[in-house]
Scaffold this active site. Structure first.
Site, short mmCIF file in Angstrom:
data_model
loop_
_atom_site.label_atom_id
_atom_site.label_comp_id
_atom_site.label_asym_id
_atom_site.label_seq_id
_atom_site.Cartn_x
_atom_site.Cartn_y
_atom_site.Cartn_z
N HIS A 1 0.80 -1.23 0.00
CA HIS A 1 0.00 0.00 0.00
C HIS A 1 0.83 1.27 0.00
O HIS A 1 0.27 2.37 -0.05
CB HIS A 1 -0.94 0.04 1.21
CG HIS A 1 -0.26 0.46 2.48
ND1 HIS A 1 0.64 -0.34 3.11
CD2 HIS A 1 -0.34 1.59 3.20
CE1 HIS A 1 1.09 0.28 4.18
NE2 HIS A 1 0.53 1.45 4.27
C1 UD1 Z 1 -1.97 5.40 5.99
C2 UD1 Z 1 -0.66 5.96 6.58
C3 UD1 Z 1 0.41 4.88 6.53
C4 UD1 Z 1 -0.08 3.60 7.21
C5 UD1 Z 1 -1.39 3.16 6.57
C6 UD1 Z 1 -1.95 1.92 7.24
C7 UD1 Z 1 -0.23 8.37 6.24
C8 UD1 Z 1 0.53 9.35 5.45
N1 UD1 Z 1 -0.19 7.08 5.78
O1 UD1 Z 1 -1.70 5.09 4.62
O2 UD1 Z 1 1.55 5.35 7.20
O3 UD1 Z 1 0.88 2.61 7.05
O4 UD1 Z 1 -2.34 4.23 6.69
O5 UD1 Z 1 -2.91 1.28 6.45
O6 UD1 Z 1 -0.82 8.71 7.24
N2 UD1 Z 1 -9.08 4.71 1.69
C9 UD1 Z 1 -10.32 4.12 1.62
N3 UD1 Z 1 -10.91 3.75 2.79
C10 UD1 Z 1 -10.35 3.96 4.01
C11 UD1 Z 1 -9.09 4.57 4.06
C12 UD1 Z 1 -8.48 4.94 2.90
O7 UD1 Z 1 -10.87 3.92 0.55
O8 UD1 Z 1 -10.96 3.59 5.04
C13 UD1 Z 1 -8.40 5.08 0.42
C14 UD1 Z 1 -8.66 6.48 -0.03
O9 UD1 Z 1 -8.69 6.51 -1.42
C15 UD1 Z 1 -7.41 7.21 0.42
C16 UD1 Z 1 -6.35 6.14 0.28
O10 UD1 Z 1 -7.00 4.92 0.60
O11 UD1 Z 1 -7.15 8.36 -0.31
C17 UD1 Z 1 -5.16 6.34 1.18
O12 UD1 Z 1 -5.58 6.46 2.54
P1 UD1 Z 1 -4.66 7.28 3.58
O13 UD1 Z 1 -5.20 7.15 4.95
O14 UD1 Z 1 -4.40 8.65 3.05
O15 UD1 Z 1 -3.26 6.55 3.47
P2 UD1 Z 1 -2.89 5.00 3.59
O16 UD1 Z 1 -2.30 4.61 2.28
O17 UD1 Z 1 -4.01 4.18 4.13
#
Ligand code: UD1
Length: 358
Positions: free
Chosen positions: A204
């Site tokens: 991820h």
């Molecule tokens: C985040 C953390 C990362 C951690 C990871 C654990 C930051 C910068 N990154 O990364 O350090 O290892 O969480 O999983 O804080 N999305 C969904 N549903 C959700 C959550 C996210 O669809 O419930 C999708 C959205 O399109 C979003 C993307 O995933 O834009 C990324 O989510 P985000 O929380 O920004 O970063 P992670 O890649 O999950």
């Protein structure tokens, strides 16, 4: 003693489980904020449902956004809560945007800040997590390091006060969950898998999912590996979007498929699948350690790691995203030597003791 703890993303729910338990059993009052950074059921609530993590007192429902906007929205809302709660400690975990927002909110109000999983460094400033860690550590009054390497990293940056080697709360969580997972999880049978006869993949990191060159390099390797053993790939929503944008159908695959995309997993199913895997391929931080906790060799799909001990003790191979290198190192992946650094599964108790006596 009153503590405001802040969680928001998957690995933080897991780290909060043993820590919260230890703090509450020591008689402390905890107010837990969930920022809402993760919000899908399988990214958030499943962890609270299957583990006895306290239900957060508030969910800020911040959701996904650009990093600055997401962090800024959290900062504003957390500050309001800290003003009304006026805690003795603000407690944060790991290196996500939720961690940084809470750390900034705390220091600006001159509240004491404790950081669980302090001192980790990848030395890769392209990673958002690296900024989050460095900034949070430099704001913290108590820094709980999972490894001796983390203590050394802080020393090099001039941080020595308040630094404690506590071991890793992820090991506490692993030991708390292992037997429950073996008893309750049906995941291996559900996907028609045989013990030690499949590869498990998690992916991820933005550096892989948002760089199509790297993503394609990894996918080619997975395809090749799947000719030998089934490859099971619980797919993070971010990764799913990237894969679909290059025309890959990631809908939950039939168990006859060699490369199987499946929905994200809760902690118990993930633990069980890790334990049963032949080898784990990952770009997650926590999963590199969990592979070791489960006695399973790991191949890391990154160019560097914060968990150097897993490499130096022979459990983890750093493969990056190059197809040939991934295939070569997966063949070489093997069990290594025991790693004493992560502690004995009592890190949360030590954290609670240190916060009480500071
Ligand atoms: C985040 C953390 C990362 C951690 C990871 C654990 C930051 C910068 N990154 O990364 O350090 O290892 O969480 O999983 O804080 N999305 C969904 N549903 C959700 C959550 C996210 O669809 O419930 C999708 C959205 O399109 C979003 C993307 O995933 O834009 C990324 O989510 P985000 O929380 O920004 O970063 P992670 O890649 O999950």
């Amino acid at each position: 003693m009153k503590i405001v703890s802040v969680v928001g993303a998957r690995p933080q729910f897991i780290k909060a489980w043993p820590t919260s338990k230890a703090l509450r059993e020591a008689g402390h009052q905890e107010f837990m904020i969930h920022t809402g950074q993760h919000y899908d059921y399988l990214m958030s609530k499943v962890f609270f449902d299957e583990l006895d993590i306290p239900v957060p007192d508030v969910n800020l429902e911040v959701g996904s956004d650009r990093h600055g906007r997401q962090t800024g929205r959290m900062l504003e809302k957390i500050e309001d809560i800290l003003l009304s709660q006026n805690p003795d400690w603000v407690l944060v975990y790991g290196d996500t945007n939720s961690t940084l927002a809470a750390a900034l909110a705390a220091v600006k109000l001159h509240l004491r800040l404790a950081h669980v999983e302090a001192g980790l460094r990848s030395f890769n400033r392209e990673m958002p997590e690296e900024h989050n860690r460095v900034l949070t550590d430099h704001c913290s009054d108590l820094l709980f390091c999972p490894t001796a390497t983390a203590v050394e990293n802080l020393k090099r940056e001039g941080i020595e006060r308040g630094v404690h080697l506590t071991g890793d709360v992820m090991l506490d969580a692993h030991l708390m969950a292992r037997d429950i997972a073996r008893e309750k999880s049906q995941i291996v049978d559900k996907h028609g898998l045989q013990e030690k006869e499949f590869y498990l993949v998690t992916l991820h990191r933005a550096e892989n999912t948002d760089n199509f060159q790297r993503l394609k390099g990894i996918l080619q390797a997975l395809k090749k590996l799947s000719e030998e053993k089934p490859v099971v790939f619980p797919t993070h929503p971010r990764t799913r979007k990237s894969l679909e944008s290059i025309g890959i159908n990631t809908s939950e695959s039939a168990s006859a498929e060699r490369l199987r995309y499946i929905a994200p997993l809760g902690f118990l199913d993930m633990l069980r699948l890790q334990e049963a895997a032949a080898t784990i391929l990952t770009d997650y931080g926590g999963v590199q350690k969990e592979a070791y906790f489960n006695g399973v060799p790991c191949v890391t799909l990154r160019d560097e790691t914060e968990w150097l001990e897993t490499v130096s003790h022979g459990w983890n191979q750093l493969a990056g995203a190059d197809t040939a290198q991934i295939l070569r190192l997966t063949k070489l992946a093997q069990k290594g030597q025991p790693i004493a650094d992560f502690g004995t599964g009592k890190s949360a108790l030590e954290i609670s003791r240190l916060m009480t006596s500071y």
